[in-house]
Design a protein around this motif. Structure first.
Motif, short mmCIF file in Angstrom:
data_model
loop_
_atom_site.label_atom_id
_atom_site.label_comp_id
_atom_site.label_asym_id
_atom_site.label_seq_id
_atom_site.Cartn_x
_atom_site.Cartn_y
_atom_site.Cartn_z
N LEU A 13 6.44 121.50 42.91
CA LEU A 13 6.97 120.28 43.60
C LEU A 13 6.66 120.70 45.16
CD1 LEU A 13 10.67 120.11 42.14
CD2 LEU A 13 8.87 118.70 41.74
N ALA A 15 8.46 119.30 48.86
CA ALA A 15 9.49 118.89 49.35
C ALA A 15 9.04 118.12 50.89
CB ALA A 15 10.71 119.65 49.42
N PHE A 36 16.94 125.58 44.54
CA PHE A 36 15.85 125.66 43.44
C PHE A 36 16.12 126.80 42.76
CE2 PHE A 36 14.59 122.72 46.84
CZ PHE A 36 14.23 121.69 46.33
N ARG A 53 6.47 120.36 55.38
CA ARG A 53 6.58 120.21 53.80
C ARG A 53 6.84 121.55 53.34
NH1 ARG A 53 6.50 115.27 54.89
NH2 ARG A 53 4.87 113.73 54.20
N ARG A 68 13.51 118.19 40.28
CA ARG A 68 13.21 117.03 40.83
C ARG A 68 14.17 115.76 40.29
NH1 ARG A 68 11.33 111.95 40.81
NH2 ARG A 68 10.03 111.23 42.50
N HIS A 72 16.00 114.97 44.22
CA HIS A 72 15.32 114.12 44.72
C HIS A 72 16.16 112.90 45.51
CE1 HIS A 72 12.01 111.33 45.72
NE2 HIS A 72 12.35 110.35 45.03
N LEU A 83 11.31 114.80 46.83
CA LEU A 83 10.66 115.63 46.10
C LEU A 83 9.45 114.92 45.27
CD1 LEU A 83 13.52 117.97 44.91
CD2 LEU A 83 11.98 118.50 46.33
#
Length: 198
Positions: A13, A15, A36, A53, A68, A72, A83
């Motif tokens: 992923l 972010a 996470f 990021r 996610r 998200h 995400l």
């Protein structure tokens, strides 16, 4: 390089973070990582401060999809976290390809020309024989009209100059029978005026 395929990586992923302070404070980074680690204990992080990021690498694709779905557009320290699944790009070859054959003969020094290439033949030059004959018939003091005049255009006339070498008997001759070179008169400098310089 040729771009072959572009597909989502289900284990990774990306972010997008709006808070630049999160990259500088270890305690905020640890609380971000804990979000996470609840989905995968072996998750790894790569922080890209200049891009704002974070790349999050999961060992399980299902854990990445679940993280996610739940995180998200969630709130982290008063800022929204977005995400996205990372996209992997497959490139055909890591090496540069040679130029196309039709362009290779333009290189310097040129290699062999492409197959089927032939040298173009030079065109025959255009010679106006009438004009050459008319100029050859001209004598000193005569004139020849190249283009007759019309009511809207002027005429073009060639005047042949007199031959001065034969009529140089009354000029002063130097040693060896040669005429002296004419003296070049210099152009006079304008008068100095102080008002121009100010």
């Amino acid at each position: 390089m040729h771009l072959k395929t572009m597909k989502c990586n289900p284990f990774c992923l990306i972010a997008s973070l709006e808070d630049p302070d999160m990259f500088n404070r270890p305690e905020q980074r640890a609380s971000f990582e804990d979000l996470f680690r609840a989905f995968d204990r072996n998750v790894t992080f790569q922080f890209f401060k200049s891009f704002r990021r974070v790349r999050i690498n999961f060992t399980n694709a299902l854990a990445a999809a679940e993280a996610r779905a739940k995180l998200h557009k969630s709130d982290f320290n008063g800022r929204e976290v977005r995400l996205y699944f990372a996209q992997s790009v497959h490139i055909g070859s890591p090496h540069l390809e040679p130029p196309k054959p039709d362009k290779q003969f333009l290189l310097s020094p040129p290699p062999s020309p492409p197959v089927g290439w032939e040298q173009s033949k030079d065109a025959t030059p255009v010679i106006n024989y009438d004009l050459l004959c008319a100029i050859a018939r001209l004598g000193p003091g005569e004139k020849y009209e190249l283009q007759p005049g019309t009511p809207t255009t002027p005429s073009v006339v060639v005047h042949v100059c007199d031959n001065n070498q034969e009529s140089s008997g009354n000029e002063e001759e130097m040693d060896g029978g040669r005429r002296p070179r004419p003296k070049i008169v210099q152009t006079r400098r304008p008068e100095y005026s102080p008002s121009v310089m100010q």
